[in-house]
Design a protein around this motif. Structure first.
Motif, PDB file in Angstrom:
ATOM      1  N   LEU A   1     -15.529 -62.075  13.325  1.00 27.22           N
ATOM      2  CA  LEU A   1     -16.447 -61.517  14.318  1.00 27.22           C
ATOM      3  C   LEU A   1     -16.221 -62.166  15.690  1.00 27.22           C
ATOM      4  CD1 LEU A   1     -19.794 -61.356  12.298  1.00 27.22           C
ATOM      5  CD2 LEU A   1     -18.238 -59.470  12.799  1.00 27.22           C
ATOM      6  N   THR A   2     -15.997 -63.465  15.691  1.00 21.74           N
ATOM      7  CA  THR A   2     -15.766 -64.169  16.951  1.00 21.74           C
ATOM      8  C   THR A   2     -14.490 -63.697  17.618  1.00 21.74           C
ATOM      9  OG1 THR A   2     -16.955 -66.140  16.184  1.00 21.74           O
ATOM     10  CG2 THR A   2     -15.400 -66.433  17.999  1.00 21.74           C
ATOM     11  N   GLU A   3     -13.414 -63.585  16.849  1.00 21.01           N
ATOM     12  CA  GLU A   3     -12.130 -63.200  17.433  1.00 21.01           C
ATOM     13  C   GLU A   3     -12.166 -61.796  18.017  1.00 21.01           C
ATOM     14  OE1 GLU A   3      -7.387 -62.857  16.298  1.00 21.01           O
ATOM     15  OE2 GLU A   3      -8.643 -64.402  15.378  1.00 21.01           O
ATOM     16  N   LEU A   4     -12.841 -60.862  17.322  1.00 19.54           N
ATOM     17  CA  LEU A   4     -12.884 -59.483  17.803  1.00 19.54           C
ATOM     18  C   LEU A   4     -14.139 -59.195  18.635  1.00 19.54           C
ATOM     19  CD1 LEU A   4     -11.402 -57.480  14.798  1.00 19.54           C
ATOM     20  CD2 LEU A   4     -10.286 -58.324  16.855  1.00 19.54           C
ATOM     21  N   ARG A   5     -14.924 -60.228  18.907  1.00 15.06           N
ATOM     22  CA  ARG A   5     -16.097 -60.132  19.795  1.00 15.06           C
ATOM     23  C   ARG A   5     -17.091 -59.080  19.293  1.00 15.06           C
ATOM     24  NH1 ARG A   5     -13.760 -59.654  25.769  1.00 15.06           N
ATOM     25  NH2 ARG A   5     -15.949 -60.071  26.268  1.00 15.06           N
ATOM     26  N   LEU A   6     -17.403 -59.190  18.005  1.00 15.58           N
ATOM     27  CA  LEU A   6     -18.322 -58.269  17.364  1.00 15.58           C
ATOM     28  C   LEU A   6     -19.614 -58.986  16.993  1.00 15.58           C
ATOM     29  CD1 LEU A   6     -15.834 -56.532  14.883  1.00 15.58           C
ATOM     30  CD2 LEU A   6     -16.576 -55.674  17.117  1.00 15.58           C
ATOM     31  N   THR A   7     -20.714 -58.276  17.074  1.00 16.09           N
ATOM     32  CA  THR A   7     -21.996 -58.758  16.558  1.00 16.09           C
ATOM     33  C   THR A   7     -22.256 -58.195  15.173  1.00 16.09           C
ATOM     34  OG1 THR A   7     -22.916 -58.931  18.780  1.00 16.09           O
ATOM     35  CG2 THR A   7     -24.497 -58.778  16.972  1.00 16.09           C
ATOM     36  N   TYR A   8     -21.765 -56.975  14.946  1.00 18.24           N
ATOM     37  CA  TYR A   8     -21.982 -56.276  13.674  1.00 18.24           C
ATOM     38  C   TYR A   8     -20.624 -55.929  13.055  1.00 18.24           C
ATOM     39  CZ  TYR A   8     -23.100 -52.538  10.389  1.00 18.24           C
ATOM     40  OH  TYR A   8     -23.194 -51.762   9.266  1.00 18.24           O
ATOM     41  N   GLY A   9     -20.553 -55.996  11.729  1.00 19.96           N
ATOM     42  CA  GLY A   9     -19.344 -55.560  11.035  1.00 19.96           C
ATOM     43  C   GLY A   9     -19.654 -55.262   9.583  1.00 19.96           C
ATOM     44  N   ALA A  10     -19.043 -54.202   9.043  1.00 22.89           N
ATOM     45  CA  ALA A  10     -19.196 -53.840   7.633  1.00 22.89           C
ATOM     46  C   ALA A  10     -17.865 -54.125   6.935  1.00 22.89           C
ATOM     47  CB  ALA A  10     -19.580 -52.371   7.490  1.00 22.89           C
ATOM     48  N   PHE A  11     -17.828 -55.199   6.156  1.00 20.54           N
ATOM     49  CA  PHE A  11     -16.605 -55.687   5.527  1.00 20.54           C
ATOM     50  C   PHE A  11     -16.508 -55.173   4.089  1.00 20.54           C
ATOM     51  CE2 PHE A  11     -17.476 -58.589   8.919  1.00 20.54           C
ATOM     52  CZ  PHE A  11     -16.248 -59.094   9.349  1.00 20.54           C
ATOM     53  N   ASP A  12     -15.332 -54.698   3.715  1.00 21.87           N
ATOM     54  CA  ASP A  12     -15.094 -54.250   2.341  1.00 21.87           C
ATOM     55  C   ASP A  12     -14.086 -55.176   1.664  1.00 21.87           C
ATOM     56  OD1 ASP A  12     -16.825 -52.062   2.333  1.00 21.87           O
ATOM     57  OD2 ASP A  12     -15.335 -50.773   3.278  1.00 21.87           O
TER      58      ASP A  12
END
Length: 320
Positions: free
Chosen positions: A264-275
């Motif tokens: 999340l830090t590297e791609l500058r995301l707050t939200y993510g749905a990981f599979d």
């Protein structure tokens, strides 16, 4: 004019998932503006931004609200419609209007001063490329199945032959596809080396070593809060027949917790749905991360917890 710092929700009219969070924000008395810029800006809504040395300001007007865009506390980029231009124009003019809306309104909404984005639309787009996901996942410490992305049929066949556990094919993007006029989905499917033809040369294809999985896991990340769900399904791709899958909460191992935070830090995301695909030995293999994945299909308690976490992010605003 709303004097409070509003939350701006960018989504389409039919997004019932957004409604879950909007009800929570209403209960908290957080002012919210809902906008579908691809549609609303040619059905009565208006957006103005002014830029001067040392100053940026503007106004968003919808059918029910008028908001100072410099006072937007958070922007939730959910599921807005594509910018298509107003109906009634000829094809060329509509395309021109759609492009101007994307680069104009889209640019304004992506650069609101001081706003907290969940997620920023440009970060969402960058995070959608599957090769970039795999590269980032590898650097962040995830286990990643052997994968090749190629338009060389010989390379594809050689890769498939070299995987003793088998190979699956995945589309690199969920492109709308029709057969005999009816929409069709391209699911993850197992392939053999002998089935790979020279048609691979038409465009890049993604082939991946099949993980001998015991079950799948979806981990929904909202900031530093993770919500894990185990998915048991008779299908290779559990999305194919969701009515047959069974979902139960699952703990996320510390190694995956650390890797998710780094990702999340590297791609500058707050939200993510990981599979993930989890083996009988307990190894968690990263499959993909949808930066704007759906989440309201999960068990009621998980769905409610995710909704509260998103509402918390939007309510707190910048600095979260």
């Amino acid at each position: 004019m709303d004097d409070g710092r509003s939350v701006l929700v960018l989504t389409n009219t039919y997004d019932v998932t957004a409604d879950v969070v909007l009800r929570l924000l209403a209960d908290r008395h957080v002012p919210v503006v809902r906008l579908d810029p691809g549609a609303d800006l040619h059905t009565g809504a208006s957006l103005t931004a002014t830029y001067r040395t040392g100053d940026q300001r503007g106004t968003l007007r919808t059918a029910s609200r008028e908001v100072d865009i410099a006072r937007v506390r958070s922007v939730w980029v959910r599921r807005p419609s594509p910018y298509q231009g107003p109906p009634g124009l000829n094809r060329q003019d509509r395309r021109f209007a759609a492009d101007q809306a994307l680069w104009g309104a889209g640019g304004i909404l992506a650069s609101l001063p001081g706003a907290h984005y969940v997620n920023h639309p440009w970060n969402n787009r960058a995070a959608e490329f599957k090769p970039a996901q795999l590269s980032t996942a590898r650097r962040c410490g995830f286990l990643v199945p052997d994968t090749v992305v190629t338009n060389d049929p010989d390379e594809a066949r050689k890769f498939a032959v070299g995987q003793p556990g088998g190979v699956v094919y995945k589309p690199l993007w969920n492109t709308p596809y029709r057969v005999d006029g009816r929409p069709r989905s391209v699911w993850v499917q197992e392939v053999r080396g002998a089935e790979i033809t020279d048609a691979v040369s038409v465009c890049p294809h993604l082939f991946q070593a099949k993980v001998d999985k015991a079950f799948d896991v979806r981990v929904t990340a909202v900031g530093d809060r993770l919500f894990g769900v185990r998915i048991d399904s008779p299908d290779l791709d559990w999305r194919h027949r969701q009515d047959l899958m069974r979902c139960t909460p699952v703990d996320v191992p510390e190694s995956a917790v650390r890797a998710v935070a780094a990702y999340l830090t590297e791609l500058r995301l707050t939200y993510g749905a990981f599979d993930f695909a989890v083996t009988t030995a307990g190894d968690w293999y990263f499959l993909e991360c949808n930066a704007n994945g759906q989440w309201a299909w999960q068990p009621a308690e998980t769905t409610a917890a995710i909704a509260h976490a998103i509402a918390d992010q939007l309510e707190k605003g910048p600095g979260t």
